[in-house]
Design a protein around this motif. Structure first.
Motif, PDB file in Angstrom:
ATOM      1  N   SER A 444      51.342  53.902  29.515  1.00  0.00           N
ATOM      2  CA  SER A 444      51.802  55.176  30.037  1.00  0.00           C
ATOM      3  C   SER A 444      50.726  56.203  29.850  1.00  0.00           C
ATOM      4  N   PRO A 445      50.537  57.150  30.804  1.00  0.00           N
ATOM      5  CA  PRO A 445      49.549  58.207  30.609  1.00  0.00           C
ATOM      6  C   PRO A 445      49.986  59.228  29.572  1.00  0.00           C
ATOM      7  N   SER A 492      40.891  62.129  27.132  1.00  0.00           N
ATOM      8  CA  SER A 492      41.995  62.859  27.751  1.00  0.00           C
ATOM      9  C   SER A 492      43.135  61.921  28.063  1.00  0.00           C
ATOM     10  N   PRO A 493      44.381  62.314  27.730  1.00  0.00           N
ATOM     11  CA  PRO A 493      45.515  61.441  28.006  1.00  0.00           C
ATOM     12  C   PRO A 493      45.616  61.066  29.471  1.00  0.00           C
ATOM     13  N   SER A 494      45.213  61.957  30.338  1.00  0.00           N
ATOM     14  CA  SER A 494      45.350  61.683  31.759  1.00  0.00           C
ATOM     15  C   SER A 494      44.399  60.599  32.229  1.00  0.00           C
ATOM     16  N   ALA A 495      43.356  60.281  31.383  1.00  0.00           N
ATOM     17  CA  ALA A 495      42.386  59.282  31.813  1.00  0.00           C
ATOM     18  C   ALA A 495      42.953  57.881  31.709  1.00  0.00           C
ATOM     19  N   GLY A 496      43.965  57.685  30.847  1.00  0.00           N
ATOM     20  CA  GLY A 496      44.541  56.354  30.697  1.00  0.00           C
ATOM     21  C   GLY A 496      43.513  55.348  30.203  1.00  0.00           C
ATOM     22  N   THR A 497      42.792  55.680  29.121  1.00  0.00           N
ATOM     23  CA  THR A 497      41.677  54.850  28.684  1.00  0.00           C
ATOM     24  C   THR A 497      42.082  53.873  27.593  1.00  0.00           C
TER      25      THR A 497
END
Length: 598
Positions: A444-445, A492-497
């Protein structure tokens, strides 16, 4: 002529007898490995205990250790200060009695049951309690004779799921042959204390009899039981135990050749042994010797034994307990603060001996049934003490209470130890902690991982302090400064790394006790299912040896890949493993480790 022949025959017999004695007492050759373990690399892992007696392993690889004279249970992990779990009430410690054996339920991750053997006011007994609730004891087996000496005390679950209990004759030799008493026996009961229908004597917990004082139990891979036994003044014994067997005490000590009694498969003089704990690994039985101040390694298969070999002779003093840890190392406790011991600085101690080839299980085989509960480390991050990660089970990431373990249907001394569920929850039993090594939340992002059941007990039951759960949407604690001097910023959480970092720490106390620690932490926002770490063996060390690799000399590159039990890490969580190092003193450089996640 007959006189000369008689003299020659006597000389031959004397030579044969002397050779046999040499076989029994021979030490291991210098630098040799015995039974798959490298005794030249024995490490002092834990110090500061007082008369440790029993040992059992929790799913997170820490050990519960009983202290005979204090009735205290400690939780220990290599390199950390022991943490007190509880002190068992109603224990009498006169003579050699007190808090003795300990075992965990074979289904501990579900029922959270701990079993202990102790000396009470009028008898020896076995009780069980739910983790965190030691005062809510349920008696499993009572009425075992007690005395100032010869109280037995080892308990262990066999491969058949039954609980085996070793007892002594409590100073009364007649107890051993008396079918009406539980003294001088090996007993076999169900986990709730009832008698199995297939016991050798109908309606009786007696499994074997004619024992003087049994303090070691272990099974080979074929499921055959072995036991160590203190003799009186002639012979100590290692026996292959069969249902209904009579082992001869008090009429027989050692090998008697009488069909009424079963002969031991190995014997020692009491000054060479006085054997207590027993463990099995790699086709070898390991017996801890008190007066003998050594660890005996005995090749064994199918109820027969090869020549015993002595290891650790005189290095650590009296040895009480030996166990095969879930990490694949032998764990051995000293008993130098007990009667007859000569304590040194750090006593009493736990010694760990690594496997020779650095891998576990050897050859892909499974550990012995007596090795402890299956390894199931917590996927959640643990609060880290200065200089290392905590051995304590991790609290839930979610601020809501963790699910309760399923109660045992036959044991309910008190309400469930877990916090009550939220209003409107179903009245059915809550889910048991997952026995799988690391549950993986769905990717999950979101920066908050999905809450998952923790295999650790509820915070109130833990012997280690639990921090108040943070309501912050980002539950990942900062890495310990000493382990991560320059942590990478979280993506960054939005990167989904998917990313990880690895840190190395060395615990340099003295050469025999030094070790290293590798910590791998998920620094990404998605779960990782595997990782690989590389680093160079630094100046100051002669070698590094990790559990899934061989020995790497100074200047060589160490490559560590995850094992099945520690590869899956949710965001923010970490796993720490210790490893052997060669250090002879002096400064050691801290290596830079590279971690790759997948």
């Amino acid at each position: 002529m007959p006189k000369r022949l008689s003299a020659a025959l006597a000389a031959v017999l004397c030579a044969v007898t002397a050779a046999a004695a040499l076989v029994v007492t021979r030490p291991a050759p210098a630098g040799a490995a015995t039974g798959g373990f490298d005794f030249t690399k024995a490490q002092v892992a834990v110090t500061g205990l007082l008369t440790p007696w029993g040992m059992a392993f929790l799913p997170d690889r820490s050990a519960l250790v009983t202290e005979r004279a204090t009735a205290t249970i400690w939780r220990v992990y290599p390199g950390y200060t022991p943490a007190r779990v509880t002190t068992i009430r109603n224990v009498y410690t006169t003579g050699d009695g007190g808090l003795l054996g300990i075992a965990l339920s074979p289904t501990f991750t579900q029922d959270q049951l701990v079993y202990v053997y102790f000396t009470g006011a009028s008898d020896n007994r076995v009780v069980r309690f739910r983790w965190g609730y030691p005062d809510a004891q349920q008696v499993v087996l009572a009425g075992i004779p007690r005395g100032l000496s010869r109280n037995g005390g080892r308990i262990a679950f066999g491969p058949d799921g039954m609980l085996y209990v070793s007892t002594g004759d409590a100073g009364n030799p007649g107890n051993a042959q008396n079918p009406g008493t539980l003294g001088g026996k090996i007993l076999r009961v169900r986990p709730d204390g009832t008698v199995p229908p297939d016991n050798p004597f109908a309606g009786s917990p007696v499994y074997s009899y004619g024992h003087r004082n049994v303090q070691g139990l272990a099974w080979d891979t074929g499921g055959l039981l072995y036991a160590t036994e203190f003799g009186e003044d002639a012979w100590d014994e290692l026996n292959a135990v069969v249902p209904g067997g009579n082992y001869g005490w008090p009429a027989c000590q050692g090998v008697c050749g009488d069909t009424r009694w079963r002969d031991p498969i190995a014997t020692w003089r009491p000054t060479e042994a006085s054997p207590s704990g027993l463990a099995y690994a790699n086709g070898t039985l390991f017996a801890a010797a008190l007066r003998g101040t050594r660890l005996w390694a005995v090749p064994a298969a199918g109820g027969t034994a090869g020549a015993p070999v002595a290891d650790l002779q005189g290095r650590f003093g009296r040895l009480r307990t030996v166990a095969l840890g879930p990490d694949g190392w032998l764990w051995v406790t000293t008993s130098n603060l007990d009667s007859g011991g000569t304590p040194v600085f750090g006593d009493d101690r736990i010694i760990r001996i690594p496997p020779v080839d650095g891998s576990w299980p050897p050859g892909g085989s499974s550990p012995s049934p007596s090795a402890g509960p299956p390894l199931s480390p917590s996927p959640s991050p643990s609060p880290s003490p200065p200089g290392g990660s905590s051995p304590c089970p991790s609290p839930s990431l979610s601020p809501s209470p963790p699910p309760s373990p399923s109660p045992s249907p036959s044991f309910s001394p008190s309400p469930s130890p877990s916090p009550s569920s939220s209003p409107g929850a179903s009245s059915s039993p809550s889910p048991s902690p997952s026995p799988s090594p690391s549950p993986s939340p769905s990717p999950s992002p979101s920066p908050s991982p999905s809450p998952s059941p923790s295999p650790s007990p509820s915070p109130s039951a833990s012997p280690c302090p639990s921090p108040t759960p943070s309501p912050s949407p980002s539950p990942s604690p900062s890495p310990s400064p000493s382990l991560s001097p320059s942590p990478s910023p979280s993506p960054s959480p939005s990167a989904g790394t998917r990313s990880c970092e690895a840190t190395i720490r060395f615990v340099l106390s003295w050469t025999a006790a030094s070790r290293g620690e590798l910590t791998v932490r998920n620094t990404g926002t998605l779960p990782i299912s595997s990782w690989m770490v590389t680093f160079t063996v630094p100046n100051g060390l002669s070698y590094v040896q990790l559990g899934n690799g061989g020995y790497t000399p100074r200047g060589g590159t160490v490559t560590v890949t995850n094992q099945p039990w520690n590869g899956t890490l949710p965001p923010g969580s970490a796993v720490t493993m210790d490893f052997a190092i060669g250090w002879s003193g002096g400064a050691v450089e801290v290596p830079v480790a590279t971690c790759t996640a997948a």
